[in-house]
Design an enzyme around this catalytic site. Structure first.
Site, PDB file in Angstrom:
ATOM      1  N   GLU A 101      40.449  16.756  23.235  1.00  0.00           N
ATOM      2  CA  GLU A 101      41.677  17.274  23.838  1.00  0.00           C
ATOM      3  C   GLU A 101      41.778  18.785  23.639  1.00  0.00           C
ATOM      4  O   GLU A 101      41.475  19.315  22.571  1.00  0.00           O
ATOM      5  CB  GLU A 101      42.867  16.568  23.180  1.00  0.00           C
ATOM      6  N   LYS A 135      47.974  14.207  31.237  1.00  0.00           N
ATOM      7  CA  LYS A 135      48.611  13.314  30.261  1.00  0.00           C
ATOM      8  C   LYS A 135      50.044  13.040  30.696  1.00  0.00           C
ATOM      9  O   LYS A 135      50.804  13.967  30.988  1.00  0.00           O
ATOM     10  CB  LYS A 135      48.581  13.968  28.883  1.00  0.00           C
ATOM     11  N   CYS A 187      45.077  11.608  23.374  1.00  0.00           N
ATOM     12  CA  CYS A 187      45.754  11.589  22.065  1.00  0.00           C
ATOM     13  C   CYS A 187      46.728  10.426  21.938  1.00  0.00           C
ATOM     14  O   CYS A 187      46.350   9.263  21.820  1.00  0.00           O
ATOM     15  CB  CYS A 187      46.430  12.939  21.827  1.00  0.00           C
TER      16      CYS A 187
END
Length: 539
Positions: free
Chosen positions: A297, A355, A409
């Site tokens: 990430e 995301k 994540c």
């Protein structure tokens, strides 16, 4: 302390006088202190300490103590203290992000832990109080508590975007019992754990030993299922075993540059970590050349809109391999996105995933427009604004390695994100920056969540973590290979084979909800029988 009484067959049986125990548990501060201590000990069942049988014993003791006739208010306070102790120890890593920039945020760390632990414990408080309010007799209260606490864990997984971390059932991560998640997810593990812990109380004081043995047997039963479900191949060989590897074979390189969060964006260190990631990408392969290189990430130090020179260097390092890398970007409206870019051989970006399940107080602030007027953004947000969520869960095509479902994540802790995808992926791609979580428990708990997702869906998980733990996880949730926490390196792994869709992948938590409904009916019947018996006695 004890007296005698008759059981249903007329036999004399010893029973414990609860008065001394009630005096201990019911005393205001001693009761709260005891509950807090028990909760903290129960947290030792969580990764990385991983003492599930100790945690099970503590849950059994707590159910026995806090289903005594305390009154619903007292029971709720005890449940809150029990939950606060549990979450304070299990989630103490939550203070770590505040010390990335200690001069600005360090003073907030203790408040974050107190509010996190105390806030999550409210779900447990409601469960303990509800069990006291609905139950007539200790057995009924214990059964109501199983239903209420399992339901509370399900609720806290979704309420206010949800936080399914350090669930009761997570004590079994890494054990054979974890395989039960293939049938009912983490919720099934929680339900079985609480049911096993309640059995000593349900069977009564005069059958305490039998209840403890029965509870231990119930907790061990999913382990027998797990031993049957997982093949006997040793953990150090399945990547080379024909049945364990996807067909056609695909090699994925995981990159771990090991950039500590307090150094990651320091101007004099950005180039160091960038060059390290490129060198790891270009490192010679000992086996087959990688088909895909996976970066963590936010590992690309360019914005997507101006990253062409960086992509050229990444392509040069990767050769003929595809690349999936974490990157930041700004959309047409100037909103920041935490993204994953797919680069085809030649360095051309062919897909970008944003995301969509952001971290509250990390990547954005609830009521963000209000806070941003005062210059207050999430801890991980850009200094000029919070991140904005993407459109939702979807798949990415990654050449010979696709289709994969990207999870950035925090998204990997939510089973419902994976169930939301209309088509089944070949594997789960987890790009994360666990440097925010420190070096003690947080990164290992996050890895454990990835293992659980693999079991729930029968899908392998490949995760690239900035500081670790980068790992290849097979569809049974076993860590096949990993780069240790706090080390830089690369790992070439053959993509493991997916299993057929699991019962959880098809049904979700419906079986658990059905089981809770049945248990609630039984608990209601026990309460009704107790109330009728008391009424006849008074008549």
């Amino acid at each position: 302390m004890s007296a005698t009484g008759s059981d249903a067959g007329g036999r004399q049986a010893a029973r414990i006088d609860p008065a001394p125990v009630l005096r201990l548990v019911g005393a205001r501060w001693r009761g709260l202190g005891l509950a807090f201590l028990l909760g903290a000990v129960a947290a030792l069942g969580q990764v990385p300490v991983s003492l599930p049988w100790l945690a099970l014993a503590v849950y059994a003791l707590a159910i026995g103590l806090f289903t005594l006739p305390l009154g619903w208010r007292v029971a709720a306070w005890r449940g809150w203290a029990f939950g606060t102790g549990h979450f304070a120890l299990a989630l103490f890593w939550i203070v770590e992000p505040f010390f990335v920039d200690p001069l600005r945020h360090g003073w907030l760390a203790p408040f974050a832990l107190v509010f996190m632990a105390g806030g999550l414990a409210l779900f447990w408080a409601a469960a303990f109080g509800l069990a006291q309010a609905l139950g007539r007799g200790q057995a009924a209260r214990a059964l109501w508590l199983v239903v209420a606490l399992a339901g509370a864990e399900m609720l806290r997984s979704v309420v206010f975007t949800g936080f399914p971390w350090a669930l009761v059932g997570h004590i079994w991560i890494g054990t054979p019992q974890m395989q039960l998640a293939a049938l009912g997810g983490a919720d099934a593990l929680t339900l079985v754990t609480l049911a096993a812990a309640a059995l000593p109380t349900l069977m009564g004081a005069h059958r305490l030993v039998l209840g403890a043995i029965t509870g231990a047997a119930l907790a061990a039963l999913p382990g027998a299922y797990g031993a049957w479900r997982v093949p006997d191949a040793p953990l150090d060989t399945p990547l080379n075993a024909p049945l364990a590897v996807a067909e056609p074979a695909v090699t994925v390189r995981l990159i771990q540059p090991n950039a500590p969060q307090h150094l990651k964006w320091r101007p004099d260190m950005i180039g160091v970590f960038w060059e390290r990631a490129l060198d790891l990408t270009a490192a010679p392969a000992e086996g087959p050349a990688p088909d895909l290189v996976l970066w963590p990430e936010t590992s690309v130090p360019y914005l997507l809109e101006s990253a062409a020179p960086g992509f050229a260097r990444m392509e040069e390092a990767a050769g003929a391999a595809w690349i999936a890398a974490g990157i930041q970007r700004q959309d047409e409206d100037g909103h920041w996105r935490n993204s994953l870019v797919a680069l085809a051989p030649g360095g051309e970006p062919v897909d970008v995933y944003d995301k969509h399940h952001l971290v509250p107080f990390g990547e954005y602030m609830p009521l963000g427009e209000v806070f941003e007027r005062w210059g207050i953004f999430g801890l991980a947000a850009n200094l000029t604004g919070s991140y904005r969520p993407g459109e939702g869960a979807r798949l990415m095509e990654l050449g010979p390695a696709g289709p994969a479902m990207p999870l950035i994540c925090y998204e990997a802790i939510f089973s419902r994100e994976i169930r939301a995808v209309p088509e089944r992926p070949r594997w789960l791609l987890h790009a994360t920056n666990d440097a925010w979580f420190g070096r003690l428990s947080g990164p290992y708990q996050h890895l454990g969540q990835a293992q659980l997702r693999a079991v729930e869906f029968g899908l392998p998980v490949l995760r690239a973590a900035n500081t670790g733990v980068s790992a290849a996880i097979d569809a049974h949730g076993r860590v096949l290979a990993a780069i240790p926490l706090g080390h830089a390196g690369h790992l070439d792994v053959a993509l493991p084979r997916a299993l057929p869709p699991t019962a959880f992948a098809r049904l979700g938590s419906l079986p658990v909800l059905a089981a809770l409904a049945v248990l609630a009916c039984i608990a209601a019947a026990l309460s009704l029988r107790k109330a009728l018996a008391r009424g006849r006695g008074q008549g």
